[in-house]
Design an enzyme around this catalytic site. Structure first.
Site, mmCIF file in Angstrom:
data_model
loop_
_atom_site.group_PDB
_atom_site.id
_atom_site.type_symbol
_atom_site.label_atom_id
_atom_site.label_comp_id
_atom_site.label_asym_id
_atom_site.label_seq_id
_atom_site.Cartn_x
_atom_site.Cartn_y
_atom_site.Cartn_z
ATOM 1 N N LYS A 191 59.837 23.034 75.930
ATOM 2 C CA LYS A 191 59.637 22.255 74.703
ATOM 3 C C LYS A 191 58.205 22.494 74.254
ATOM 4 O O LYS A 191 57.268 22.332 75.047
ATOM 5 C CB LYS A 191 59.864 20.781 75.033
ATOM 6 C CG LYS A 191 59.521 19.798 73.945
ATOM 7 C CD LYS A 191 59.992 18.412 74.400
ATOM 8 C CE LYS A 191 59.714 17.344 73.391
ATOM 9 N NZ LYS A 191 58.425 16.701 73.599
HETATM 10 P P1 FBP Z 1 57.823 13.305 68.772
HETATM 11 O O1 FBP Z 1 59.056 13.974 68.195
HETATM 12 O O2 FBP Z 1 57.678 11.907 68.304
HETATM 13 O O3 FBP Z 1 56.589 14.136 68.596
HETATM 14 O O4 FBP Z 1 58.108 13.223 70.333
HETATM 15 C C1 FBP Z 1 57.989 14.309 71.188
HETATM 16 C C2 FBP Z 1 56.931 14.051 72.235
HETATM 17 O O5 FBP Z 1 56.764 15.143 73.101
HETATM 18 C C3 FBP Z 1 57.181 12.812 73.058
HETATM 19 O O6 FBP Z 1 57.973 13.088 74.138
HETATM 20 C C4 FBP Z 1 55.806 12.401 73.417
HETATM 21 O O7 FBP Z 1 55.656 11.039 73.604
HETATM 22 C C5 FBP Z 1 55.000 12.849 72.242
HETATM 23 O O8 FBP Z 1 55.693 13.837 71.588
HETATM 24 C C6 FBP Z 1 53.693 13.429 72.670
HETATM 25 O O9 FBP Z 1 52.865 13.433 71.580
HETATM 26 P P2 FBP Z 1 51.352 13.869 71.668
HETATM 27 O O10 FBP Z 1 51.305 15.043 70.760
HETATM 28 O O11 FBP Z 1 50.568 12.718 71.172
HETATM 29 O O12 FBP Z 1 51.047 14.200 73.088
#
Ligand code: FBP
Length: 281
Positions: A191
């Site tokens: 991811k």
């Molecule tokens: P989003 O689709 O809201 O971005 O979520 C994906 C994610 O990877 C979450 O699992 C995690 O909490 C967040 O994004 C991490 O975001 P950051 O960029 O602040 O680390």
């Protein structure tokens, strides 16, 4: 003849990916990683059952949660939908110099007890704490694979050298490096960030050498079509779909958005067409 573990890994992968090899997965670790304020745009979604029930009803392929949240809401991840349990995280309450580390907050056994179909962990490639996260990932992946569980790496390049040399963590050269590192460290799914164009994301997919690459959703876009366009770019580039949090749970009506995303991912529908079909524009 395949080893028992390989059969387990393949069977569990199929709980996320449809026959087309693509998936839409709902991410809900934000209450921990960003804090409950992430739910303020639609406060009723702070209740895990409420939002998970909605996303499952709308046809999501899988749900990703931390172990404690899976304990509270995994019963809503019905039947054939995949449950992904993530074993590393960090709070946003940490001082700045700890923000480039995700710590382990649960064990492979916990994910197994919770009925997980896949186990996830983050590596911030390029972080001063990269070494710790690499070891965490190796330990989690080794044990999970022995038990027949696929392992997902949230491969997020972050760190001072990246900013210095490339300016942004979403520079495709950095993102494809992270994806390659994830594939080389044994991930079964990756991811990562959107690189801004189909052409550059295709390079990320190539660098992952056949390991499915999923988009990490990112901040909610004001116009839903803008997000659908990103996801369209991902699948056109050969990506395997998306793991989406805020672009789902921060919307008053997450269900039509999910159905539009499913149209783009599984039916290759153009973003405007999908949005119109679901009445969101
Ligand atoms: P989003 O689709 O809201 O971005 O979520 C994906 C994610 O990877 C979450 O699992 C995690 O909490 C967040 O994004 C991490 O975001 P950051 O960029 O602040 O680390």
């Amino acid at each position: 003849m395949d080893a028992y573990q390989s059969v387990g890994i393949q069977r569990r992968m199929r709980r996320f990916f449809r026959r087309d090899g693509r998936a839409l997965i709902f991410a809900m670790d934000h209450g921990f990683e960003h804090g409950p304020t992430d739910f303020e745009p639609v406060w009723e979604h702070i209740k895990p059952h409420t939002i998970v029930r909605k996303v499952v009803r709308a046809g999501i392929d899988g749900v990703m949660m931390l172990p404690g949240m899976a304990r509270l809401a995994a019963d809503e991840v019905k039947g054939d939908r995949g449950l992904m349990v993530k074993l590393t995280s960090k709070t946003s309450l940490r001082p700045k110099d700890g923000k480039l580390l995700q710590s382990q907050l649960g064990y492979v056994e916990d994910a197994v007890k919770l009925g997980a179909d896949a186990i996830a962990a983050t590596v911030y490639w390029g972080s001063p704490a990269e070494d710790v996260m690499m070891r965490q990932f190796a330990e989690i992946a080794g044990y999970a694979h022995d038990l027949g569980f696929p392992v997902v790496q949230f491969a997020y390049p972050r760190g001072p050298y990246i900013t210095e040399k490339y300016g942004r963590k979403e520079d495709y050269r950095v993102v494809m490096y992270g994806a390659r590192a994830a594939a080389e460290s044994g991930a079964d799914m990756i991811k990562t960030y959107w690189t801004g164009s189909r052409e550059t994301f295709a390079k990320v997919v190539d660098a992952a050498a056949g390991v499915p690459v999923l988009l990490s959703g990112g901040a909610k876009t004001e116009n839903p079509v803008d997000f659908l366009k990103v996801v369209y770019g991902v699948v056109e580039a050969g990506g395997a779909g998306a793991v989406v949090g805020r672009n789902i749970f921060q919307r008053e009506n997450p269900e039509p958005m999910i159905r539009a995303l499913l149209r783009v991912i599984h039916r290759n529908e153009e973003p405007e067409e999908a949005a119109k079909a679901e009445g969101i524009i």
